[in-house]
Write an enzyme that holds these catalytic residues in place. Structure first.
Site, PDB file in Angstrom:
ATOM      1  N   SER A  74      -2.041  -6.846  -1.864  1.00 33.17           N
ATOM      2  CA  SER A  74      -2.087  -5.445  -1.465  1.00 33.17           C
ATOM      3  C   SER A  74      -0.763  -5.082  -0.806  1.00 33.17           C
ATOM      4  CB  SER A  74      -3.244  -5.212  -0.501  1.00 33.17           C
ATOM      5  OG  SER A  74      -2.955  -5.834   0.741  1.00 33.17           O
ATOM      6  N   LYS A  75      -0.662  -3.796  -0.473  1.00 31.88           N
ATOM      7  CA  LYS A  75       0.599  -3.270   0.090  1.00 31.88           C
ATOM      8  C   LYS A  75       1.112  -4.083   1.275  1.00 31.88           C
ATOM      9  CE  LYS A  75       1.629   1.264  -1.410  1.00 31.88           C
ATOM     10  NZ  LYS A  75       0.456   2.129  -1.740  1.00 31.88           N
ATOM     11  N   ARG A  76       0.182  -4.588   2.083  1.00 29.59           N
ATOM     12  CA  ARG A  76       0.654  -5.264   3.297  1.00 29.59           C
ATOM     13  C   ARG A  76       1.389  -6.571   2.982  1.00 29.59           C
ATOM     14  NH1 ARG A  76      -2.877  -9.372   4.711  1.00 29.59           N
ATOM     15  NH2 ARG A  76      -4.741  -9.279   3.426  1.00 29.59           N
TER      16      ARG A  76
END
Ligand code: GLU
Length: 461
Positions: free
Chosen positions: A234-236
């Site tokens: 994911s983005k993180r």
């Protein structure tokens, strides 16, 4: 003839996971002398954009995964999708459903309670002709549907667990499920390699293929990529779009090699040229467990391809990178020096971006701003020695690494000092302490004039 495809929805950038899916499909088609096709699944008008489509095309192009034919735009096939829907009605495999949203929700809740899949109230009766109706697939009540997935093995689902899904919405637009089947069939797709988030869709799609009397393609559902911590990517975790990796300075062949091994193995071989990838790729080597993104490994694979890369190409890539990422444009003399240094510097940088630091000593302009440890090395004594050194080397010919090295050696012998006594101040004068290769190489890269000028800037009589 083997035909594979990559079928992204154009709602953002080319995702790193999508790029890997495209790569697997590309290499598999190449391996078997088949064709690799691209379909832009742009039926969701609200979320699909022309920019996203362009980003996908650019990303694939950059990665060297351009399709063998112009892309198919799913939205252009709507008339055909309606035709396939008609065929399903004619075969008794689809029915018109006039349920309202509230009725659907209530029925869904009931089905959940009963531990069975959703069935429409209109499944067994004719919906009124004057009402807006969706078209639903009539899932058989009995039996089970089985697929033999190349990665997941045998997957069997009881039909009563499968919803009567919508094929055409009430406004007549096709759903993903209908469009994907019609298009894959019409494009002659024989093998579908995609993320395992589509595994249950494959079971549903199999039922529809059969209802149409069509051949079911072979499936390979690849586990999604996970982050270094084992959680779904994911983005993180950082960059998700392929373009971000280009900006980080990865070479297309480096990223391609890394992605090939991300979820696929061939013994313990890590490095694959394109030819080796095509010769070795098979569906058997696809892993059942999700692969984790490993940035250190991505860099080390890229470092290998940096060393293999053509010097002129790498110089061009770096100068482009520098201009677009930092706004710095170098003059032709500096560009030429960077080009001459590339055979040495490419072995010192894992990415194109790391060439920024590795070429800084070349790009500095005189007089160099020298601080800290480098400044300390320039004692009055050292500055006097630099003055004598400049005289000792100014007529060296040819101005190349080996003769320069010999001259430095002779110089320290004549001075009766160790090499460090000249090495440190000379490095300070030439590079201001920036990363740089061997001092003889630095002199050769900078050239006679620039080297003597930089030494002269720091020398004192
Ligand atoms: N358009 C779908 C997606 O982006 C892929 C469909 C498919 O591969 O069947 O997830």
């Amino acid at each position: 003839m083997i035909v594979t495809r990559f079928a992204p929805s154009p709602t953002g950038y080319l995702h790193i996971g999508g790029a890997r899916t495209a790569l697997f499909n590309y290499v598999y088609a190449r391996r078997h002398g088949g064709r690799f096709l691209l379909r832009i699944e742009d039926t969701d008008r609200a979320r699909s954009t022309a920019e996203a489509t362009q980003a996908i095309l650019d990303g694939l192009d950059w990665l060297g995964l351009a399709p063998d034919e112009p892309p198919v735009f799913q939205s252009k096939n709507e008339a055909r999708h309606a035709e396939v829907a008609e065929a399903l009605i004619a075969a008794g495999a689809a029915y018109r459903c006039a349920m309202t949203q509230e009725e659907i929700e209530a029925e869904r809740a009931k089905a959940r309670e009963d531990g069975r899949a959703f069935r429409s109230l209109w499944r067994d009766k004719e919906a009124p002709a004057d009402q807006p109706c969706a078209l639903r697939f009539r899932t058989p009540d009995d039996g089970e549907t089985v697929i033999e997935d190349a990665v997941q093995g045998r997957v069997a689902v009881a039909n009563r667990q499968l919803d009567d899904l919508v094929l055409l919405r009430a406004d007549g637009t096709p759903t993903y499920m209908l469009a994907v089947i019609a298009d894959d069939h019409d494009m002659g797709v024989t093998h579908i390699i995609r993320g395992d988030d589509h595994l249950t869709n494959a079971v549903r799609q199999t039922l529809i293929y059969r209802a149409l009397g069509w051949d079911v393609p072979a499936f390979a559902h690849v586990p999604l990529i996970h982050g270094p911590d084992g959680a779904k990517l994911s983005k993180r975790h950082g960059a998700l779009g392929v373009d971000a990796y280009r900006k980080m300075g990865f070479l297309p062949e480096g990223l391609r090699n890394y992605l090939l091994r991300l979820g696929w193995a061939h013994g313990d071989q890590e490095l694959f040229s394109d030819a080796e990838a095509i010769a070795a790729f098979d569906l058997e080597g696809l892993n059942k467990a999700p692969a984790r993104l490993d940035f250190a490994k991505m860099e080390s694979v890229n470092a290998h391809w940096m060393k293999q890369a053509d010097d002129e190409r790498l110089t061009g890539l770096f100068l482009d990178w520098l201009r677009t990422e930092t706004g710095e444009a170098v003059d032709t003399v500096t560009a030429d020096r960077i080009g001459r240094a590339m055979p040495i510097l490419k072995g010192r940088a894992q990415t194109v971006a790391e060439l920024d630091g590795q070429t800084r000593f070349i790009r500095m302009s005189r007089p160099l701003a020298i601080e800290g440890k480098s400044e300390k090395a320039l004692t009055p004594e050292a500055r006097e020695r630099l003055q004598r050194l400049a005289k000792a080397i100014d007529s060296i010919a040819p101005w190349e690494e080996d003769p320069l090295h010999d001259a430095l050696q002779h110089f320290v012998e004549d001075e009766g000092v160790g090499f460090g006594k000249i090495g440190q101040p000379l490095r300070a004068a030439l590079t201001a302490g920036a990363p740089a290769p061997d001092i003889g190489q630095v002199l050769a890269i900078l050239g006679r004039e620039e080297s003597l000028a930089r030494i002269g800037d720091q020398a004192e009589a």
